[in-house]
Write a protein that holds these residues in place. Structure first.
Motif, mmCIF file in Angstrom:
data_model
loop_
_atom_site.group_PDB
_atom_site.id
_atom_site.type_symbol
_atom_site.label_atom_id
_atom_site.label_comp_id
_atom_site.label_asym_id
_atom_site.label_seq_id
_atom_site.Cartn_x
_atom_site.Cartn_y
_atom_site.Cartn_z
ATOM 1 N N ILE A 32 -3.376 1.648 -11.038
ATOM 2 C CA ILE A 32 -4.625 1.724 -10.284
ATOM 3 C C ILE A 32 -4.527 2.868 -9.280
ATOM 4 C CG2 ILE A 32 -6.106 0.474 -8.679
ATOM 5 C CD1 ILE A 32 -5.020 -2.111 -10.098
ATOM 6 N N THR A 33 -5.582 3.675 -9.214
ATOM 7 C CA THR A 33 -5.587 4.829 -8.324
ATOM 8 C C THR A 33 -6.555 4.686 -7.155
ATOM 9 O OG1 THR A 33 -7.240 5.932 -9.703
ATOM 10 C CG2 THR A 33 -4.925 6.426 -10.156
ATOM 11 N N TYR A 34 -7.485 3.725 -7.240
ATOM 12 C CA TYR A 34 -8.537 3.621 -6.233
ATOM 13 C C TYR A 34 -8.894 2.151 -6.020
ATOM 14 C CZ TYR A 34 -12.936 4.817 -3.890
ATOM 15 O OH TYR A 34 -13.949 4.944 -2.973
ATOM 16 N N ILE A 35 -9.040 1.743 -4.775
ATOM 17 C CA ILE A 35 -9.455 0.369 -4.468
ATOM 18 C C ILE A 35 -10.976 0.318 -4.554
ATOM 19 C CG2 ILE A 35 -9.447 -1.474 -2.754
ATOM 20 C CD1 ILE A 35 -6.963 -0.087 -1.537
ATOM 21 N N GLU A 36 -11.491 -0.492 -5.462
ATOM 22 C CA GLU A 36 -12.939 -0.569 -5.663
ATOM 23 C C GLU A 36 -13.339 -1.913 -6.258
ATOM 24 O OE1 GLU A 36 -14.103 2.354 -8.598
ATOM 25 O OE2 GLU A 36 -12.321 1.957 -9.764
ATOM 26 N N ASN A 37 -14.635 -2.192 -6.210
ATOM 27 C CA ASN A 37 -15.237 -3.367 -6.843
ATOM 28 C C ASN A 37 -14.693 -4.699 -6.336
ATOM 29 O OD1 ASN A 37 -16.821 -1.670 -8.553
ATOM 30 N ND2 ASN A 37 -15.035 -1.392 -9.850
ATOM 31 N N LYS A 53 -0.827 3.525 -7.933
ATOM 32 C CA LYS A 53 -0.939 4.960 -7.664
ATOM 33 C C LYS A 53 -2.057 5.243 -6.668
ATOM 34 C CE LYS A 53 0.856 6.141 -12.212
ATOM 35 N NZ LYS A 53 2.115 6.671 -11.807
ATOM 36 N N ILE A 54 -2.266 4.327 -5.749
ATOM 37 C CA ILE A 54 -3.336 4.433 -4.761
ATOM 38 C C ILE A 54 -2.941 5.441 -3.684
ATOM 39 C CG2 ILE A 54 -4.588 3.133 -2.991
ATOM 40 C CD1 ILE A 54 -4.223 0.694 -4.928
ATOM 41 N N THR A 55 -3.894 6.303 -3.313
ATOM 42 C CA THR A 55 -3.617 7.341 -2.313
ATOM 43 C C THR A 55 -4.273 7.066 -0.969
ATOM 44 O OG1 THR A 55 -5.499 8.648 -3.089
ATOM 45 C CG2 THR A 55 -3.337 9.133 -4.061
ATOM 46 N N LYS A 56 -5.246 6.149 -0.932
ATOM 47 C CA LYS A 56 -5.969 5.889 0.310
ATOM 48 C C LYS A 56 -6.428 4.431 0.351
ATOM 49 C CE LYS A 56 -9.604 7.830 3.125
ATOM 50 N NZ LYS A 56 -10.648 8.834 3.279
ATOM 51 N N ILE A 57 -6.328 3.823 1.526
ATOM 52 C CA ILE A 57 -6.795 2.451 1.713
ATOM 53 C C ILE A 57 -8.296 2.502 2.022
ATOM 54 C CG2 ILE A 57 -6.593 0.351 3.115
ATOM 55 C CD1 ILE A 57 -4.131 0.940 1.401
ATOM 56 N N THR A 58 -9.113 2.012 1.112
ATOM 57 C CA THR A 58 -10.565 2.028 1.267
ATOM 58 C C THR A 58 -11.179 0.756 0.702
ATOM 59 O OG1 THR A 58 -10.822 3.142 -0.864
ATOM 60 C CG2 THR A 58 -10.750 4.550 1.089
ATOM 61 N N PHE A 69 -1.889 -8.783 2.649
ATOM 62 C CA PHE A 69 -2.233 -7.535 1.965
ATOM 63 C C PHE A 69 -0.965 -6.735 1.745
ATOM 64 C CE2 PHE A 69 -3.997 -3.067 2.524
ATOM 65 C CZ PHE A 69 -4.403 -2.972 1.208
ATOM 66 N N TRP A 70 -0.578 -6.612 0.473
ATOM 67 C CA TRP A 70 0.611 -5.846 0.123
ATOM 68 C C TRP A 70 0.173 -4.573 -0.587
ATOM 69 C CZ3 TRP A 70 0.872 -11.238 -1.119
ATOM 70 C CH2 TRP A 70 1.685 -11.958 -0.241
ATOM 71 N N PHE A 71 0.593 -3.431 -0.042
ATOM 72 C CA PHE A 71 0.213 -2.147 -0.615
ATOM 73 C C PHE A 71 1.393 -1.178 -0.641
ATOM 74 C CE2 PHE A 71 -0.638 -2.124 3.877
ATOM 75 C CZ PHE A 71 -0.197 -0.882 4.313
ATOM 76 N N ASN A 72 2.581 -1.685 -0.509
ATOM 77 C CA ASN A 72 3.775 -0.841 -0.493
ATOM 78 C C ASN A 72 3.980 -0.127 -1.829
ATOM 79 O OD1 ASN A 72 4.395 -3.747 -1.098
ATOM 80 N ND2 ASN A 72 6.284 -2.818 -1.841
ATOM 81 N N SER A 73 4.732 0.935 -1.775
ATOM 82 C CA SER A 73 5.124 1.713 -2.963
ATOM 83 C C SER A 73 3.930 2.257 -3.735
ATOM 84 C CB SER A 73 6.032 0.883 -3.876
ATOM 85 O OG SER A 73 7.196 0.505 -3.178
ATOM 86 N N ASN A 74 2.970 2.815 -2.988
ATOM 87 C CA ASN A 74 1.861 3.558 -3.559
ATOM 88 C C ASN A 74 2.033 5.017 -3.147
ATOM 89 O OD1 ASN A 74 -0.379 1.979 -5.025
ATOM 90 N ND2 ASN A 74 0.202 0.613 -3.360
ATOM 91 N N LEU A 75 1.003 5.790 -3.246
ATOM 92 C CA LEU A 75 1.051 7.210 -2.898
ATOM 93 C C LEU A 75 0.295 7.487 -1.601
ATOM 94 C CD1 LEU A 75 0.391 8.598 -6.495
ATOM 95 C CD2 LEU A 75 2.587 8.281 -5.362
ATOM 96 N N ILE A 76 0.274 6.546 -0.702
ATOM 97 C CA ILE A 76 -0.481 6.649 0.546
ATOM 98 C C ILE A 76 0.293 7.510 1.540
ATOM 99 C CG2 ILE A 76 -1.464 5.348 2.466
ATOM 100 C CD1 ILE A 76 -1.576 2.961 0.408
#
Length: 85
Positions: A32-37, A53-58, A69-76
């Motif tokens: 996943i590259t983008y948080i959506e829906n 593969k998320i680059t931004k928290i949105t 909320f766990w978002f570790n080990s992404n591309l942020i």
């Protein structure tokens, strides 16, 4: 209700609109590259999007019941967007 789908090569968060009573969404280790829906998931209290593969928290503004909320080990690179949480 829980959706547990780690390591399924998911590339997009989609087709969850009807799951308004979902409590936990565990989609770590995907592509996943983008948080959506997620707007309709008003009862969501746990979200695991780590190892994607998320680059931004949105797009988390409507998740007012989110407690875990766990978002570790992404591309942020920048964490400025975490103020919405």
């Amino acid at each position: 209700y829980i959706i547990y789908m780690p390591a399924n090569k998911l590339q997009k968060i989609d087709n969850l609109e009807a799951l308004v009573n979902l409590d936990e969404l565990m989609i770590a280790e995907n592509k996943i590259t983008y948080i959506e829906n997620l707007d309709s998931l008003v009862n969501l209290n746990t979200l695991d999007i780590s190892y994607n593969k998320i680059t931004k928290i949105t797009n988390l503004e409507k998740l007012t019941n989110l407690e875990n909320f766990w978002f570790n080990s992404n591309l942020i690179e920048y964490f400025d967007d975490l103020t919405i949480l």
